[in-house]
Design a protein around this motif. Structure first.
Motif, PDB file in Angstrom:
ATOM      1  N   GLY A 158      38.013  33.461  32.479  1.00 21.79           N
ATOM      2  CA  GLY A 158      39.399  33.314  32.921  1.00 21.79           C
ATOM      3  C   GLY A 158      39.721  34.185  34.113  1.00 21.79           C
ATOM      4  N   THR A 159      39.218  35.413  34.118  1.00 24.57           N
ATOM      5  CA  THR A 159      39.474  36.326  35.229  1.00 24.57           C
ATOM      6  C   THR A 159      38.860  35.804  36.524  1.00 24.57           C
ATOM      7  OG1 THR A 159      39.356  38.144  33.628  1.00 24.57           O
ATOM      8  CG2 THR A 159      39.320  38.728  35.959  1.00 24.57           C
ATOM      9  N   LEU A 160      37.616  35.367  36.448  1.00 28.28           N
ATOM     10  CA  LEU A 160      36.928  34.872  37.645  1.00 28.28           C
ATOM     11  C   LEU A 160      37.575  33.603  38.183  1.00 28.28           C
ATOM     12  CD1 LEU A 160      33.316  35.575  36.406  1.00 28.28           C
ATOM     13  CD2 LEU A 160      34.299  36.514  38.501  1.00 28.28           C
ATOM     14  N   VAL A 161      37.949  32.691  37.296  1.00 28.62           N
ATOM     15  CA  VAL A 161      38.614  31.466  37.738  1.00 28.62           C
ATOM     16  C   VAL A 161      39.948  31.796  38.394  1.00 28.62           C
ATOM     17  CG1 VAL A 161      39.703  29.328  36.968  1.00 28.62           C
ATOM     18  CG2 VAL A 161      37.468  29.972  36.076  1.00 28.62           C
ATOM     19  N   ALA A 162      40.677  32.743  37.833  1.00 29.44           N
ATOM     20  CA  ALA A 162      41.954  33.157  38.417  1.00 29.44           C
ATOM     21  C   ALA A 162      41.751  33.702  39.825  1.00 29.44           C
ATOM     22  CB  ALA A 162      42.626  34.196  37.527  1.00 29.44           C
ATOM     23  N   PHE A 163      40.727  34.522  40.007  1.00 24.19           N
ATOM     24  CA  PHE A 163      40.444  35.089  41.331  1.00 24.19           C
ATOM     25  C   PHE A 163      40.077  33.999  42.336  1.00 24.19           C
ATOM     26  CE2 PHE A 163      39.287  39.775  40.234  1.00 24.19           C
ATOM     27  CZ  PHE A 163      40.509  39.908  39.602  1.00 24.19           C
ATOM     28  N   ILE A 164      39.296  33.014  41.880  1.00 23.74           N
ATOM     29  CA  ILE A 164      38.913  31.909  42.766  1.00 23.74           C
ATOM     30  C   ILE A 164      40.140  31.107  43.186  1.00 23.74           C
ATOM     31  CG2 ILE A 164      37.687  29.699  42.842  1.00 23.74           C
ATOM     32  CD1 ILE A 164      35.497  30.989  41.133  1.00 23.74           C
ATOM     33  N   VAL A 165      41.032  30.834  42.239  1.00 22.79           N
ATOM     34  CA  VAL A 165      42.234  30.051  42.545  1.00 22.79           C
ATOM     35  C   VAL A 165      43.110  30.771  43.562  1.00 22.79           C
ATOM     36  CG1 VAL A 165      44.399  29.205  41.577  1.00 22.79           C
ATOM     37  CG2 VAL A 165      42.259  28.794  40.365  1.00 22.79           C
ATOM     38  N   VAL A 166      43.278  32.086  43.405  1.00 22.90           N
ATOM     39  CA  VAL A 166      44.098  32.839  44.357  1.00 22.90           C
ATOM     40  C   VAL A 166      43.478  32.802  45.744  1.00 22.90           C
ATOM     41  CG1 VAL A 166      44.893  35.143  44.983  1.00 22.90           C
ATOM     42  CG2 VAL A 166      45.163  34.336  42.647  1.00 22.90           C
ATOM     43  N   SER A 167      42.177  32.989  45.820  1.00 23.53           N
ATOM     44  CA  SER A 167      41.500  32.957  47.124  1.00 23.53           C
ATOM     45  C   SER A 167      41.631  31.591  47.772  1.00 23.53           C
ATOM     46  CB  SER A 167      40.020  33.321  46.949  1.00 23.53           C
ATOM     47  OG  SER A 167      39.882  34.594  46.346  1.00 23.53           O
ATOM     48  N   LEU A 168      41.484  30.529  46.980  1.00 20.96           N
ATOM     49  CA  LEU A 168      41.659  29.175  47.497  1.00 20.96           C
ATOM     50  C   LEU A 168      43.119  28.947  47.899  1.00 20.96           C
ATOM     51  CD1 LEU A 168      40.359  26.404  47.988  1.00 20.96           C
ATOM     52  CD2 LEU A 168      40.927  25.809  45.626  1.00 20.96           C
ATOM     53  N   GLY A 169      44.046  29.520  47.126  1.00 18.52           N
ATOM     54  CA  GLY A 169      45.462  29.371  47.430  1.00 18.52           C
ATOM     55  C   GLY A 169      45.842  29.969  48.768  1.00 18.52           C
TER      56      GLY A 169
END
Length: 451
Positions: A354-365
């Motif tokens: 969950g933490t890694l996916v959250a970080f990826i989403v923010v970077s993509l955002g």
């Protein structure tokens, strides 16, 4: 705000995850901490820009809602609820281990708990009572108000840094080069696997952003808090990891299922007073980890309820304290059940995804928002754009690749259930499908929400 990030980060990654990470990587766990810190640092820069451009409660969920759409935001919300809920339960279980270590040093009978070396093999009927009590205490403090919680957290962070400094100083007196060889016990695979295991400890970076509407001058405060928290956390992690792996052989870590750092001090000094001080500091300071992660989850539920993705029950706040009491009670009950009946090692395995996916989403955002709204005010801008967010995505994806396969199975089942809820209920009640002005959930401050 930096103390909130430090408080929720230091405590998960150091006080009790070493017994899981060191057997995976050996002494090269030091490299794992550096690598995980590098990935988190790149993502932190992206968080800083998003927090300055979209300063709202809900963290990654709100960022995804604003940039990637409702369905993606719901999936991200599922990641965050898993991330916060399970990590809160994990640190509560770890806290109970240090509590019993402290009671043992004081010659007081231990409180029954369910810690075990293998998942689900705890004795039937045994409940981790200390973990449940901890969750209840944190919930009561949060219900009283976030400002009081913040003051308590600041004190706990100071205690935490003090006892970890003591650990480093004492452990370095037993520094032995032989314990550092072979350095790479399982090559790059071990480093990556350990990095994935410890990555959930960087959840504090996300926690800072959940309070976007409850701090003064968030455009300046939040980016500074994110970067300050990261620098402090990585430095402390590397120092403690180096001191620990140099003080005892790698095989000893697998035998230390709880209160590992306290046990190292016992072995190094042959006395109980250093262990007693460390355990007391851990019991006090790990409280702050539970406090902050519990806080973060209640704010995510509030943001989802405000957007119509959850029932209005989750948007109610106490008219006097302006805190989401309903959310706090619901989260506390669920976390207490997890902490009371599921062992630490199984809980820890479920958080990093969950933490890694959250970080990826923010970077993509960050990339998407730059393209869609190039003129949006951004007091903080990611340096070396677009290289930085792309590197953040790549680093987090690489660490994801190193996780155990069964972690993805449980993760997929959970996210699938969340998406199913959205398709059956959420999309029919969301604010985007209701008449009237709505700013994608970004317009109503938490402190102005009414029951």
């Amino acid at each position: 705000m930096a103390s909130f990030g430090i408080g929720s980060t230091i405590g998960t990654g150091i006080f009790f995850v070493m017994s899981v990470a060191v057997p995976e990587a050996g002494p090269s766990v030091i490299v794992s901490f550096v690598f995980a810190g590098l990935a988190a640092g790149l993502a932190a820069l992206c968080y800083a820009e998003m927090a300055s451009a979209v300063p709202v409660s809900g963290s990654t969920y709100s960022y995804a809602y604003a940039t990637l759409g409702e369905l993606t935001a719901m999936a991200v919300a599922g990641c965050l609820l898993l991330e916060y809920g399970v990590s809160t339960a994990a640190v509560s279980v770890g806290w109970s281990g240090y509590l019993n270590e402290l009671l043992g040093d004081l010659n007081i009978p231990e409180i029954p708990h369910a810690l075990s070396a293998a998942p689900f093999d705890a004795d039937p009927g045994v409940v981790n009572l200390p973990a449940i009590i901890l969750v209840a205490m944190c919930a009561m403090l949060l219900i009283r108000g976030a400002s009081e919680s913040a003051r308590a957290n600041t004190i706990m962070v100071a205690i935490k840094l003090a006892v970890l400094t003591m650990f480093v100083v004492i452990a370095f007196t037993a520094f032995n080069d032989d314990n550092l060889t072979p350095f790479f016990t399982d090559g790059a695979h071990g480093v990556t696997l350990a990095a994935g295991t410890i990555f959930f400890s960087f959840i504090g970076l996300d926690t800072i952003s959940t309070a976007g509407e409850e701090v003064k001058d968030p455009q300046r405060t939040m980016p500074r808090a994110l970067l300050a928290a990261l620098a402090t956390v990585v430095l402390v992690y590397v120092l403690v990891a180096l001191a620990a792996v140099a003080a005892q052989p790698t095989e000893n870590f697998a035998k230390q299922q709880s209160a590992g750092l306290a046990q190292i001090l016992n072995d190094v000094t042959g006395q109980t007073w250093p262990s007693l001080i460390l355990s007391a500091g851990a019991v006090i300071s790990i409280f702050s980890v539970t406090l902050v992660t519990l806080y973060g989850q209640t704010r995510i539920l509030f943001a989802m309820g405000r957007d119509g993705m959850l029932p209005e029950f989750f948007t109610k706040v106490n008219p006097r304290t302006l805190t989401p009491v309903n959310n706090t009670i619901v989260v506390a009950i669920v976390v207490a059940i997890l902490a009371g009946f599921i062992p630490l090692d199984y809980l820890a395995d479920m958080v990093s995804v969950g933490t890694l996916v959250a970080f990826i989403v923010v970077s993509l955002g960050v990339i998407i928002l730059r393209r869609r709204q190039p003129d949006l005010e951004r007091p903080f801008r990611v340096p070396l754009y677009p290289i930085t967010p792309i590197l953040a995505i790549a680093a987090c994806a690489y660490i994801l690749y190193g996780l155990h396969w069964y972690t993805f199975v449980f993760f997929g089942i959970w996210v699938g259930a969340v998406i199913a809820f959205y398709l059956l209920w959420g999309r029919h009640h969301s604010a985007l499908n209701k008449p009237g002005p709505d700013d994608a959930g970004l317009g109503t401050p938490t402190t102005e929400a009414a029951p």
